[in-house]
Write an enzyme that holds these catalytic residues in place. Structure first.
Site, PDB file in Angstrom:
ATOM      1  N   GLY A  31       0.815  -1.218   0.000  1.00  0.00           N
ATOM      2  CA  GLY A  31       0.000   0.000   0.000  1.00  0.00           C
ATOM      3  C   GLY A  31       0.839   1.254   0.000  1.00  0.00           C
ATOM      4  O   GLY A  31       1.318   1.704  -1.049  1.00  0.00           O
ATOM      5  N   CYS A  32       1.047   1.825   1.174  1.00  0.00           N
ATOM      6  CA  CYS A  32       1.681   3.137   1.266  1.00  0.00           C
ATOM      7  C   CYS A  32       3.159   3.112   0.929  1.00  0.00           C
ATOM      8  O   CYS A  32       3.692   4.086   0.409  1.00  0.00           O
ATOM      9  CB  CYS A  32       1.436   3.730   2.654  1.00  0.00           C
ATOM     10  SG  CYS A  32      -0.324   4.011   2.984  1.00  0.00           S
ATOM     11  N   VAL A  33       3.848   1.995   1.207  1.00  0.00           N
ATOM     12  CA  VAL A  33       5.255   1.881   0.811  1.00  0.00           C
ATOM     13  C   VAL A  33       5.369   1.869  -0.701  1.00  0.00           C
ATOM     14  O   VAL A  33       6.160   2.614  -1.292  1.00  0.00           O
ATOM     15  CB  VAL A  33       5.889   0.624   1.435  1.00  0.00           C
ATOM     16  CG1 VAL A  33       7.240   0.313   0.796  1.00  0.00           C
ATOM     17  CG2 VAL A  33       6.041   0.803   2.942  1.00  0.00           C
TER      18      VAL A  33
END
Length: 214
Positions: A152-154
């Site tokens: 996701g955010c990585v």
């Protein structure tokens, strides 16, 4: 393998998986490593304690090398009006409503007085934030990425780092996800197309080499 074709060989033959050379002015980007992923009572608990320990070691090396450290946290206006479709798609994001202890960084990742905290509402650390401008002003050319979640955010932050002109270096041991399958698949894809994926040991050697060069 599919139909007898080795996955790595297939990608390499097509021109993917080439290496990126990290630059001489990195920053460490700690993505969303907050209590929501560490507290066993949280709906987002992800079992990423090993990645947290690795992150702490990479953070220590970054501080020892005097490179900038930037943390991100997701924070919403209660009710998620500033979370838009993302908040509608994943209602459990309400754990990041302002004031929730699940949205706070654990004590082992407490920012130092000269370290930056970026507040965001979407997956990428760059979207709707001042991160790119801040890194540019600091003269940064490479972003060493740790945190959660890999898929996701990585991933979103690594892709945007590349698109903003920073070399993304994702530390495989220091990023985590709630399941090894998306974790492994996204690390493979990041290395193939967008970033340099390295071990904790290699990341720390790189950070110390930067200090030596200066």
């Amino acid at each position: 393998m599919t139909d007898g074709i080795d996955l790595n060989a297939d990608y390499e033959a097509a021109g993917f998986k080439r290496s990126l050379e990290p630059g001489e002015r990195p920053a460490l980007l700690v993505i969303d490593f907050v209590n929501a992923y560490l507290d066993r009572t949280s709906p987002l608990y992800a079992g990423v304690e090993d990645a947290l320990r690795s992150t702490v070691r990479v953070l220590d090396a970054a501080r020892g090398s005097d490179i900038p450290v930037v943390y991100t946290k997701v924070v919403y206006t209660p009710g998620g009006v500033d979370g838009g479709i993302f908040y509608r798609k994943i209602p459990v994001l309400k754990v990041f409503d302002a004031g929730s202890p699940l949205g706070e960084l654990p004590d082992v990742l407490a920012p130092g007085p000269d370290e930056i905290v970026i507040y965001k509402q979407y997956a990428s650390a760059f979207f709707g934030t001042s991160l790119a401008s801040t890194l540019t002003a600091l003269g940064v050319d490479t972003v060493v990425i740790v945190g959660v979640s890999t898929s996701g955010c990585v991933r979103a932050s690594a892709v945007d780092a590349m698109q903003y002109g920073f070399i993304p270096v994702v530390v495989a041991d220091a990023v985590g996800d709630r399941d090894p399958r998306p974790h492994d698949a996204n690390l493979f894809d990041l290395q193939a197309k967008y970033a340099e994926v390295v071990s904790e040991d290699d990341a720390i050697k790189y950070l110390w080499s930067v200090r030596t060069n200066h």
